[in-house]
Write a protein that holds these residues in place. Structure first.
Motif, PDB file in Angstrom:
ATOM      1  N   TRP A 285       9.624  42.853 -66.948  1.00 56.77           N
ATOM      2  CA  TRP A 285       9.969  43.230 -68.356  1.00 56.77           C
ATOM      3  C   TRP A 285       9.433  42.122 -69.385  1.00 56.77           C
ATOM      4  O   TRP A 285       9.524  40.773 -68.963  1.00 56.77           O
ATOM      5  CB  TRP A 285      11.120  43.623 -68.574  1.00 56.77           C
TER       6      TRP A 285
ATOM      7  N   ARG B 226      16.453  48.923 -64.837  1.00 58.02           N
ATOM      8  CA  ARG B 226      15.737  49.720 -65.443  1.00 58.02           C
ATOM      9  C   ARG B 226      16.469  50.872 -66.023  1.00 58.02           C
ATOM     10  O   ARG B 226      17.523  51.478 -65.307  1.00 58.02           O
ATOM     11  CB  ARG B 226      14.798  50.500 -64.286  1.00 58.02           C
TER      12      ARG B 226
ATOM     13  N   LEU C 126      12.020  49.228 -69.109  1.00 49.61           N
ATOM     14  CA  LEU C 126      12.534  47.888 -68.094  1.00 49.61           C
ATOM     15  C   LEU C 126      12.998  46.906 -69.194  1.00 49.61           C
ATOM     16  O   LEU C 126      12.593  46.701 -70.169  1.00 49.61           O
ATOM     17  CB  LEU C 126      11.184  47.311 -67.485  1.00 49.61           C
TER      18      LEU C 126
END
Length: 643
Positions: free
Chosen positions: A286, A340, A335
């Motif tokens: 991310w 998540r 993300l």
């Protein structure tokens, strides 16, 4: 309705069927059993706010009770006298009102990471001089601009440390980084306190962290004790290096550690800088996720409002700092460092593709396109926060401060391009729209100022000075010099002059050697009125012996008060207004940064003579050449990552 029928589509006052163009299919008519009257059209984000999307109602039928009650059996009519007495229509009940906000003002500090200086008061070093509409190099930043126009901006605001971690340390503690316990601990081990380096604490990112009493002697701890919900969101960056959790350590540890410094809630946090292209090197999956920060922050704010608690939000978005916004936009917005998410964060921010496409239309220069998108993304983040505060009916009771963490024209340097920052405040009860605060201020002044404005007692040591009086049109007549620190160098600003004291062992960051002719001089003195670009060092000019002597006293006092291993009590004196010509400094500066041979660092011999100000003024700054970057914005596809 009372007869069991439904309002027909043709009469839907909330969705444009009768000519109300401002209301579309996303809005709904709303009534309750306690208030069965037309009260406006509400939609996502503006219910149960007291301000509906629209209240115009040309249909008289909608102004009558809707009869939204449980039907009851009909009763036989009662005979009435021949001349009935007129009956007045029932008086509608008072519409419901939102919860009463907490008595004390709320606070939101919004400090992006590495934001550019795009406003007229910027010092030389920024090529942002033409009007926004004609210059695509200036991103449209309507929400940041709204804080400036609806409130006040500071024409001469400074950071106490022109780099990411030093600025953050000063912001929450109100103290110089050289007084930080971690920096002093490292300095005592690594350096000797002798004349070679003036006994100064080394100020850099790894050293300026919160530890020991710095974890409690800060603004969030004292506000928490006063009943505030204290919330952190965004980049933290001030953990001691040895204790700092990594992104792989686990998000729960990060939350625990941040709460250990006085924050009751953590809403979308990042340990520190992210890996460049972290999604492709396998270390992290991310990057920037400002939508997550907004959603998490507003969740905590709404909970505080519901509990009738004032809140303090310390929001430090991770952009426009690297990694690139372009790369972040390729990732699934579910993300985050916490894992998540089950669904995309709900916010009023524009879709990422729209932000990138706007930048793409503005310029085909790819490096500039990245800069525009990164800044618009941050501005949208602030806009979504403003929308959320309005929906909670607390915007006008919230002190909103927006500021840069440091300058970007010469980041990590003590010149104006590194230490000068944009800073603005909006707080309608005290701040008149369009105000300009001309007194020089430092980011360490924010702590005592907020405590003044909230009537919270200051019970820990600070170096900053409150500027609350400036908000009411009573500027301070006597202020102390504005001190900034970087590595073993120090600077002081007072009146129209700036003084820089370099370490004789040449331990300063050497990244902009060509911009400042006297870069390596041990002592530097500049007249910011005639030489805002800091091109002519006056320290060797005998006409400025008095000014040089005053600044030497300032820095000598500061060095005593912050020396390692032991501090010596010394209080900075008030600025010598007449000698330093406080009233002549310009609100905005223009000038030229040029190249010249760098001289070695040699202490200046005490000059003599009376001061005669220099009058030559430089002109313009050359624009750096942009580099290339990706062009089009591909469709963002969610990344398959285990939940």
């Amino acid at each position: 309705l009372s007869d069991g029928s439904e309002i027909s589509d043709q009469l839907d006052v909330c969705n444009g069927a009768i000519g109300l163009a401002e209301c579309d299919d996303s809005y709904a008519y709303y009534a309750t059993r306690s208030f069965p009257y037309f009260s406006g059209c509400f939609g996502p984000g503006n219910y149960p706010s007291v301000t509906p999307a629209c209240t115009v109602n040309p249909k008289p039928a909608y102004n009558k009770p809707t009869g939204c009650t449980t039907p009851t059996p009909a009763t036989p009519p009662t005979p009435s006298p021949p001349t009935p007495t007129p009956v007045s229509p029932p008086t509608p009940p008072t519409p419901p009102t939102p919860p009463t906000p907490a008595t004390k003002p709320n606070i939101m500090i919004f400090m992006p990471d590495d934001m550019g200086f795009y406003w007229d008061e910027a010092p030389p070093g920024y090529d942002y001089t033409t009007p926004l509409a004609a210059d695509p190099k200036k991103p449209p930043l309507p929400f940041i601009d709204s804080i400036r126009t609806d409130g006040a901006y500071f024409s001469r605001a400074y950071t106490a440390g022109p780099k990411c971690a030093p600025s953050r340390f000063g912001l929450v503690t109100g103290r110089y980084c050289s007084k930080g316990l971690e920096a002093r601990r490292i300095a005592a081990i690594k350096y000797k306190s002798n004349g070679d380096w003036l006994g100064r604490t080394y100020i850099e990112v790894p050293n300026t962290k919160l530890t020991g009493t710095d974890l409690t002697d800060n603004i969030q701890t004292v506000l928490l004790a006063d009943g505030y919900e204290t919330i952190h969101s965004g980049k933290w960056h001030i953990f001691p290096t040895a204790m700092e959790p990594t992104y792989l350590t686990g998000y729960n540890q990060l939350v625990t550690d941040i709460q250990g410094s006085g924050f009751s809630k953590v809403a979308g946090a990042y340990v520190s800088n992210m890996e460049e292209k972290g999604a492709t090197d396998g270390k992290i999956t991310w990057m920037h996720n400002l939508e997550w920060m907004v959603n998490s922050s507003l969740t905590e704010i709404n909970a505080a409002v519901k509990a009738k608690k004032p809140f303090f939000l310390h929001m430090t978005p991770t952009g426009p700092h690297h990694p690139k916004t372009y790369d972040s936009f390729q990732l699934d917005d579910r993300l985050t460092p916490s894992g998540r998410l089950s669904e995309s964060p709900a916010t009023t921010m524009r879709p990422r593709t729209e932000i990138w496409n706007t930048a793409d239309l503005a310029t085909k220069n790819n490096a500039l396109k990245e800069t525009l998108a990164a800044h618009m993304y941050v501005d949208d983040c602030l806009g979504a926060m403003i929308t959320g505060l309005k929906a909670a009916n607390v915007y006008d009771n919230t002190i909103v401060i927006v500021l840069m963490d440091h300058g970007m024209a010469s980041k990590s340097q003590l010149y104006e391009g590194g230490t000068r920052i944009m800073q603005a405040i909006r707080y309608p009860p005290l701040v008149s729209p369009g105000s300009v605060i001309k007194s020089p201020v430092s980011n360490i002044d924010i702590v005592p100022t907020i405590l003044d404005l909230t009537s919270v007692p200051l019970n820990f040591p600070v170096d900053g000075v409150s500027w609350a009086a400036d908000l009411t049109g009573s500027p301070r007549t006597n202020s102390i010099p504005i001190i900034s620190e970087m590595v073993l160098d120090r600077s002081a600003v007072a009146g129209r002059y700036k003084y820089i004291s370099r370490s004789p062992i040449n331990e300063h960051a050497e990244t902009l050697l060509g911009m400042y002719p006297a870069y390596d001089d041990c002592e530097q003195l500049y007249d910011l009125v005639t030489d805002p670009a800091e091109q002519k060092n006056l320290a060797t000019d005998t006409n400025f012996a008095i000014q040089l002597g005053i600044f030497r006293e300032y820095l000598e006092c500061h060095d005593k008060a912050t020396s390692v291993p032991s501090q010596v009590a010394c209080t900075l004196p008030s600025v010598a207004n007449e000698i330093l010509d406080v009233g002549t400094i310009a609100d905005a500066s223009t000038g030229t940064v040029s190249s010249s041979k760098i001289v070695q660092c040699n202490p200046v011999v005490n000059p003599t003579s009376s001061p005669v100000p220099d009058t030559a003024a430089p002109t313009a700054l050359p624009t750096p050449s942009p580099t290339s970057a990706p062009t089009g914005m591909p469709t963002i596809a969610p990344t398959a990552v285990p939940t």
